[in-house]
Design an enzyme around this catalytic site. Structure first.
Site, mmCIF file in Angstrom:
data_model
loop_
_atom_site.group_PDB
_atom_site.id
_atom_site.type_symbol
_atom_site.label_atom_id
_atom_site.label_comp_id
_atom_site.label_asym_id
_atom_site.label_seq_id
_atom_site.Cartn_x
_atom_site.Cartn_y
_atom_site.Cartn_z
ATOM 1 C CE LYS A 194 0.610 3.392 -7.267
ATOM 2 N NZ LYS A 194 0.766 2.445 -5.856
ATOM 3 C CG ASN B 30 -1.887 1.095 1.349
ATOM 4 O OD1 ASN B 30 -2.468 1.390 0.119
ATOM 5 N ND2 ASN B 30 -2.319 1.781 2.159
ATOM 6 C CE1 TYR C 295 0.621 6.999 -7.535
ATOM 7 C CE2 TYR C 295 -1.160 7.527 -9.097
ATOM 8 C CZ TYR C 295 -0.682 7.189 -7.666
ATOM 9 O OH TYR C 295 -1.739 6.360 -6.901
#
Length: 196
Positions: free
Chosen positions: A103, A34, A99
């Site tokens: 991801k 996480n 990012y």
């Protein structure tokens, strides 16, 4: 040993991923990756330091943690791995290429690991949140670019996702009821992946 059912560590620290395993037992049932870092800037203004940090925290650290827990999970023929992705990794996000890139790679890792580990009773899934009501949306740099009301206008449900809604999805994915759910991307984004 102070272990009370879970362990956490600062993954930016040197050997942070390894430190998690210093004081926990071998019978690891669940791993939830996480941690993450987000930089908002045009591609040409992204720095090498931002590239290094984003690649490490969003991609390398989750891989290292998965690599570390898999032998234990194989021994017990059971495991639940949940990666936290982002809707930016599903759709792409302008001015957040680092990012989005990392991801998206986490989605690929999730699918590959799920296929590799399926025969060992280990499930691997990824949750892709949209805008979650956390301190990230209070980030000074982000507020300079968008106000909360401007962000909300891009979300079909006109609301932020709540952390408790992400937690509920995790609770389901680690349950026995989800034992046949593996390699899946769950978009929890208040409709953001559908467009405005």
């Amino acid at each position: 040993n102070g272990f009370s059912g879970y362990a956490a560590a600062d993954l930016f620290e040197e050997n942070g991923a390894d430190k998690i395993f210093e004081n926990i037992p071998r019978n690891i049932d669940i791993l939830i990756n996480n941690a993450g870092v987000y930089f908002y800037s045009p591609i040409e203004k992204s720095t090498d330091e931002e590239l290094k940090k984003t690649l490490y925290l969003n991609t390398v650290a989750p891989f290292k943690l998965i690599r570390r827990v898999v032998p234990y999970m194989k021994e017990q023929n059971f495991g639940r791995i949940i990666n936290t992705g982002s809707i930016s990794g599903v759709m792409g996000e302008a001015n957040a290429s680092l990012y989005s890139m990392t991801k998206a790679s986490l989605i690929g890792l999730t699918k590959a690991a799920a296929l590799e580990l399926a025969q060992f009773g280990i499930t691997v899934n990824i949750i892709n949140p949209g805008w979650v009501d956390t301190e990230l949306i209070q980030n000074e740099n982000l507020e300079n670019d968008f106000s909360k009301s401007e962000i909300i206008e891009t979300v079909p449900q006109r609301r932020f996702v709540l952390p408790s809604e992400i937690a509920s999805a995790c609770k389901y994915l680690i349950s026995d009821e989800a034992r046949t759910v593996t390699g899946q991307s769950l978009n929890i984004c208040a409709g953001l992946s559908l467009g405005c």
